[in-house]
Design an enzyme around this catalytic site. Structure first.
Site, short mmCIF file in Angstrom:
data_model
loop_
_atom_site.label_atom_id
_atom_site.label_comp_id
_atom_site.label_asym_id
_atom_site.label_seq_id
_atom_site.Cartn_x
_atom_site.Cartn_y
_atom_site.Cartn_z
N THR A 1 3.46 55.04 82.64
CA THR A 1 3.76 56.07 81.64
C THR A 1 5.20 56.56 81.77
OG1 THR A 1 3.05 57.90 83.06
CG2 THR A 1 1.36 56.84 81.70
N ASP A 2 5.64 57.27 80.73
CA ASP A 2 6.95 57.90 80.76
C ASP A 2 6.80 59.35 81.24
OD1 ASP A 2 5.99 59.37 78.58
OD2 ASP A 2 7.09 58.18 77.11
N GLN A 3 7.87 60.13 81.17
CA GLN A 3 7.82 61.51 81.66
C GLN A 3 6.83 62.39 80.92
OE1 GLN A 3 11.98 62.63 81.31
NE2 GLN A 3 12.16 62.62 83.54
N VAL B 1 2.85 59.44 78.48
CA VAL B 1 2.48 58.47 77.45
C VAL B 1 2.79 57.07 77.97
CG1 VAL B 1 3.05 57.66 75.12
CG2 VAL B 1 2.88 60.11 75.58
#
Length: 133
Positions: A15-17, A20
């Site tokens: 995931t990203d920050q 997501v």
């Protein structure tokens, strides 16, 4: 043609920050689906390669509908679309626990002789599996 299903849970590193799933993380999910499609039909990808056959992707098309998020339980659906000569095509999709469609994909792969690196027809045992679909 029969749909194959396998579940994966989204890991933090995918995931990203914002929690997501990063777009590049979907390709390995779909690979899990294709490898399990073969396994559920009695073919281990590892054994296929040891017998001199590889199955590289030559084309892929992904459509992102809704985001997957950290810790979601995803179901990867893989379905054989078509086979001709040395080429095999799969339609795939990923749904979340609520059965919401998150991502769709279409993959084209080619059977390749590991030693020569050239396209080849698959062995009979794989043709039998394809024809049974």
């Amino acid at each position: 043609m029969k749909d194959n299903k396998v579940e994966v849970r989204v890991r933090y590193g995918e995931t990203d920050q914002m929690g997501v799933v990063y777009h590049g993380s979907y390709v390995p999910y779909f690979e899990i689906g294709r490898v399990e499609w073969l396994r559920n039909r009695g073919v281990l990808y590892k054994d296929m390669e040891q017998n001199g056959i590889a199955l590289p992707i030559v084309s892929m098309h992904l459509n992102y509908k809704k985001p997957a998020k950290y810790d979601d339980l995803l179901t990867i659906h893989t379905k054989l679309k078509s086979y001709s000569g040395v080429k095999i095509e799969f339609d795939c999709e990923i749904r979340n626990e609520n059965e919401e469609l998150l991502t769709t994909a279409h993959f084209i792969l080619v059977f390749v002789d590991v030693n020569s690196g050239k396209p080849t027809t698959p062995p009979q045992y794989i043709l039998d599996i394809i024809n049974a679909e």
